[in-house]
Design an enzyme around this catalytic site. Structure first.
Site, short mmCIF file in Angstrom:
data_model
loop_
_atom_site.label_atom_id
_atom_site.label_comp_id
_atom_site.label_asym_id
_atom_site.label_seq_id
_atom_site.Cartn_x
_atom_site.Cartn_y
_atom_site.Cartn_z
N TYR A 171 -17.06 1.30 8.67
CA TYR A 171 -14.94 2.25 8.70
C TYR A 171 -14.54 2.13 9.71
O TYR A 171 -13.32 1.99 10.47
CB TYR A 171 -14.65 2.32 7.20
CG TYR A 171 -13.27 2.62 7.32
CD1 TYR A 171 -12.35 1.97 6.95
CD2 TYR A 171 -12.65 4.55 7.41
CE1 TYR A 171 -10.27 2.82 6.79
CE2 TYR A 171 -11.19 4.44 7.58
CZ TYR A 171 -10.71 3.74 7.07
OH TYR A 171 -8.74 3.81 7.49
N TRP A 208 -6.22 11.58 4.62
CA TRP A 208 -6.46 11.94 3.48
C TRP A 208 -5.42 12.26 3.22
O TRP A 208 -4.71 12.31 2.17
CB TRP A 208 -6.85 13.49 3.74
CG TRP A 208 -8.57 14.05 4.01
CD1 TRP A 208 -9.11 13.16 4.18
CD2 TRP A 208 -9.05 15.56 2.81
NE1 TRP A 208 -10.25 14.08 4.59
CE2 TRP A 208 -10.35 15.48 3.92
CE3 TRP A 208 -8.29 15.75 2.37
CZ2 TRP A 208 -10.92 16.27 3.93
CZ3 TRP A 208 -9.27 17.58 2.33
CH2 TRP A 208 -10.69 17.35 2.72
N GLY A 262 0.87 -1.22 0.24
CA GLY A 262 -0.04 0.16 0.14
C GLY A 262 0.16 0.95 0.01
O GLY A 262 1.79 0.93 -0.17
N GLN A 263 0.22 2.56 0.34
CA GLN A 263 1.23 3.61 -0.25
C GLN A 263 1.86 3.79 1.17
O GLN A 263 2.86 3.86 1.03
CB GLN A 263 -0.02 4.71 0.05
CG GLN A 263 -0.78 4.63 -1.47
CD GLN A 263 -1.95 6.30 -1.44
OE1 GLN A 263 -1.67 7.21 -2.13
NE2 GLN A 263 -2.88 6.03 -0.07
#
Length: 277
Positions: A126, A151, A10-11
């Site tokens: 979530y 974000w 993932g990022q």
């Protein structure tokens, strides 16, 4: 030091691996879902006991907030049970656990910067699963770092890349202008995580870039920096109904960082400028 990163594809996982590789004395263990099923307690215990990491950084999560509303069991298995399994296995061998959490643990309807000491009130599946994960990590391992962010963008699919792609095929774009938060670079978040681990500064932390904006204002800045002429029009959340309720205001203040190690994050404008260079 041996460090296990889950969700390494993932990022945030990619950025952590990148930054750690520049440091001496670090032995990285990088896993994705095909390498380690964090929802299976026996598998987790076996993996952790065999490799014996000093620190586990859990970047694995089901972050598709709308999908969480329909795939509730999956969301709890990954975001809650998975976090508990890793924390428990880490505790068994005396290892530390870093749990990455979210602004969605708050209600999103209070117009003030939120600190680690404000009351949580998740409004989505979530948010509920991530908060439950936080609580289980706390109860299963005293050597924990719980880090809430928001974000996020980095090396992977994210809002920035979506807007850049849409600008190529649209003359005008409508973007929500009634949700406020803070765009956060994985570069800044990874730096903070690494520093917390180095300092053994356990606890709950907020970590976003500094400042605040709406998605509309963020998009305008992205296009300005890239010289994109696509017209951006502000719109309301109601014009784009989604399964999961989005927070109206979820600006996190990095208060515990300010009080302890110091806040080393940049302004969101400086971070996105570097990202787009």
């Amino acid at each position: 030091m041996k460090i296990l990163i889950t969700g390494a594809n993932g990022q945030l996982g990619r950025e952590l691996a990148k930054q750690y590789k520049d440091k001496k004395g670090i032995d990285l263990i990088l896993t994705g879902s095909s390498d380690l099923d964090i929802t299976n307690l026996k598998v987790v215990y076996s993996f952790i006991n065999e490799r014996k990491p000093d620190v586990i950084i859990n970047c694995a999560a089901l972050t598709a907030v709308d999908k969480c509303e329909t795939e509730i069991d999956m969301a709890y298995k990954i975001n809650t049970i998975g976090a508990k399994n890793l924390a428990s296995a880490a505790n068994e061998i005396g290892a530390e656990i870093v749990q990455v959490s979210t602004d969605y643990v708050f209600g999103g309807n209070i117009d003030k910067q939120l600190t680690e000491f404000d009351e949580v009130n998740p409004q989505t599946v979530y948010g509920k699963t991530k908060l439950a994960g936080e609580l289980l990590v706390k109860s299963h391992n005293p050597k924990h770092y719980i880090i809430r962010t928001a974000w996020l963008y980095g090396d992977g699919n994210n809002f920035v890349k979506t807007m850049l792609a849409l600008s190529k095929t649209n003359k005008t774009l409508k973007v929500v202008n009634d949700q406020k938060g803070t765009p956060t670079s994985t570069v800044d978040l990874a730096r903070v995580i690494i520093k917390l681990v180095e300092d053994k500064n356990y606890g709950v932390f907020h970590c976003t870039c500094k400042g605040q904006c709406t998605w509309y204002e963020f998009t305008k800045e992205i296009f300005r920096l890239k010289g994109i002429t696509t017209e951006v029009l502000p719109c309301s959340t109601d014009e784009f109904p989604r399964a999961a309720k989005r927070p109206e205001y979820s600006v996190l203040r990095n208060y515990t960082l300010e009080l302890t190690t110091g806040d080393i994050t940049r302004s969101w404008q400086d971070a996105i400028n570097e990202y787009l260079l």
